[in-house]
Design an enzyme around this catalytic site. Sequence first.
Site, PDB file in Angstrom:
ATOM      1  N   ARG A  36     -70.553 -33.461  36.463  1.00 18.64           N
ATOM      2  CA  ARG A  36     -70.896 -32.529  37.549  1.00 18.64           C
ATOM      3  C   ARG A  36     -69.654 -31.789  38.018  1.00 18.64           C
ATOM      4  O   ARG A  36     -68.611 -32.397  38.275  1.00 18.64           O
ATOM      5  CB  ARG A  36     -71.514 -33.294  38.717  1.00 18.64           C
ATOM      6  CG  ARG A  36     -71.689 -32.481  40.000  1.00 18.64           C
ATOM      7  CD  ARG A  36     -72.334 -33.334  41.075  1.00 18.64           C
ATOM      8  NE  ARG A  36     -72.425 -32.672  42.364  1.00 18.64           N
ATOM      9  CZ  ARG A  36     -71.636 -32.920  43.411  1.00 18.64           C
ATOM     10  NH1 ARG A  36     -70.662 -33.842  43.306  1.00 18.64           N
ATOM     11  NH2 ARG A  36     -71.798 -32.271  44.543  1.00 18.64           N
ATOM     12  N   ARG A  77     -70.594 -23.937  58.404  1.00 18.40           N
ATOM     13  CA  ARG A  77     -69.299 -24.595  58.619  1.00 18.40           C
ATOM     14  C   ARG A  77     -68.587 -24.005  59.826  1.00 18.40           C
ATOM     15  O   ARG A  77     -68.773 -22.837  60.166  1.00 18.40           O
ATOM     16  CB  ARG A  77     -68.414 -24.484  57.376  1.00 18.40           C
ATOM     17  CG  ARG A  77     -68.955 -25.258  56.182  1.00 18.40           C
ATOM     18  CD  ARG A  77     -68.019 -25.239  54.989  1.00 18.40           C
ATOM     19  NE  ARG A  77     -68.571 -25.989  53.883  1.00 18.40           N
ATOM     20  CZ  ARG A  77     -68.399 -27.307  53.700  1.00 18.40           C
ATOM     21  NH1 ARG A  77     -67.657 -27.983  54.562  1.00 18.40           N
ATOM     22  NH2 ARG A  77     -68.949 -27.929  52.676  1.00 18.40           N
ATOM     23  N   LYS A 221     -81.880 -29.767  45.117  1.00 19.56           N
ATOM     24  CA  LYS A 221     -81.333 -30.833  45.952  1.00 19.56           C
ATOM     25  C   LYS A 221     -82.129 -30.900  47.253  1.00 19.56           C
ATOM     26  O   LYS A 221     -82.269 -29.912  47.963  1.00 19.56           O
ATOM     27  CB  LYS A 221     -79.856 -30.574  46.226  1.00 19.56           C
ATOM     28  CG  LYS A 221     -79.004 -30.618  44.970  1.00 19.56           C
ATOM     29  CD  LYS A 221     -77.593 -30.114  45.210  1.00 19.56           C
ATOM     30  CE  LYS A 221     -76.807 -31.006  46.147  1.00 19.56           C
ATOM     31  NZ  LYS A 221     -75.409 -30.511  46.297  1.00 19.56           N
ATOM     32  N   THR A 279     -75.268 -39.776  46.009  1.00 16.48           N
ATOM     33  CA  THR A 279     -74.417 -39.877  47.198  1.00 16.48           C
ATOM     34  C   THR A 279     -74.232 -41.320  47.679  1.00 16.48           C
ATOM     35  O   THR A 279     -75.202 -42.045  47.910  1.00 16.48           O
ATOM     36  CB  THR A 279     -74.939 -39.031  48.379  1.00 16.48           C
ATOM     37  OG1 THR A 279     -75.457 -37.792  47.906  1.00 16.48           O
ATOM     38  CG2 THR A 279     -73.817 -38.761  49.356  1.00 16.48           C
TER      39      THR A 279
END
Length: 469
Positions: A36, A77, A221, A279
């Site tokens: 990945r 962010r 995802k 994760t």
Amino acid sequence: MKRTNRKTRIICTLGPATDSDAMLESLIAAGANVFRLNMSHAKHDWVRDVCARIRRISAEMEEHVAILCDLQGPSIRTGDVDGELVLTKGDLVEFRKADAAPSMELSTTVNYVGLMADVSVGDRLIVDNGNLLMLIKEVNVDRIICEVKTDGTMGSRRHINLPGVRLNLPALTRKDHLDLAVACDCAVDYIAGSFVRDAAHVRELHAAMLEGGGDAQIIAKIEDQEAVRNIDDIIAAADVIMVARGDLGIEVNIEELPILQRKIVQRCLKLGTRVIVATHMLESMISNPLPTRAEVTDVSNAVFEEADSVMLSGETSVGKYPIECVEILDRIARRIERSGGMGYGKDAVLRTERQKTVRSAIQLVDSIPEAQLVVFTRRGYMPVQASLFRPTSNIHAFAANASTCRKVVLARGVTARQIDFGDDLDSLLRKAVAMLKDEGVVRDGTPLVVISDMGQKGEIVDSVLLIHA
């Protein structure tokens, strides 16, 4: 060539800890199936270089190792701050548009200009993957003001989550489009879309990939509550689903996360789509040589649920023990696979004649002691379908090109081999059986259930055969 009886696939994220050719070789030897590339951090020159090296090294090792390009997606962010903001419970901190002047000492910008229109007073705001919890107290045209609920520090460009809030973010950002162009140029095998919220987002990514000349499969995802609400539509639109437990575990109540993981895996197998659990699989091994017992149990649960793949992130990109992480995943997966699984594959919905043909072959191979499943495939559809029924047998897929071999890498229990296809199925069968015997996978007399979609008299005919090696 290293063959393994492990069915669960292993995805490794590359980074500074695993960038050398020697490390790539060691990861493949330890059992890595997919590499990945995290486009949140990857530079384009590095992507082009490492893709070429992966292709070269995997070819030298005679392994079909796939490349996954993971787009950053429309993440929210904070802006740059001078050092860190020290926050104490009860403090007020503001998040403002880039062109707005600060109105208080604890202030930072935010990269999403639509934030103020999407949120309301009383919404929760979470910063830096759960390290800081806040409550929105005031919403203005150019800023929001939040009350700090936990002590902590806030640095620059920290990720923001807003659990339960419908955000009007685009499916693909300008950065995503630029990263996607590089991924298509490098002919990566899988492209992951971050923060996918509905099937339209999957279709938009797929269309952009095709427009860029790519031929990758799309991974969606699942990272927020809206995606969970639309899960069936997303499953139908995507080639692969990723349960991205980092953001998802922040977006939902933490005690719901294991239930959601299991439900998503179950729905994927029922509706016919591959699934990755990702994760924090072995997070402690970023700095420790052995996992915690809780991590071992967590990995075991994903394998027992019969997910197609488990994924390592920081463990292999920046961790001290990347090879050991892959080896431990390999050991856990092998052991749990021997103990059985949840069996969700038996509930798969059969919509087409081809699916019914594959199911009949699975029932046959599972009914014959020591039988093995052999699949000849042109585009990778048949071995993936076979995998989704979770047969007890390993699946030996034969394809005419390396690209198709890599496209089936993420299917549980599938080992792909490249072979020259001819018009004569009998001669192709003889070559395939010889390869399996040379590898010690089968011996004289081993029952082989063969699925093929080889051409016969100018037509594509799906067939199931029973032969003996």
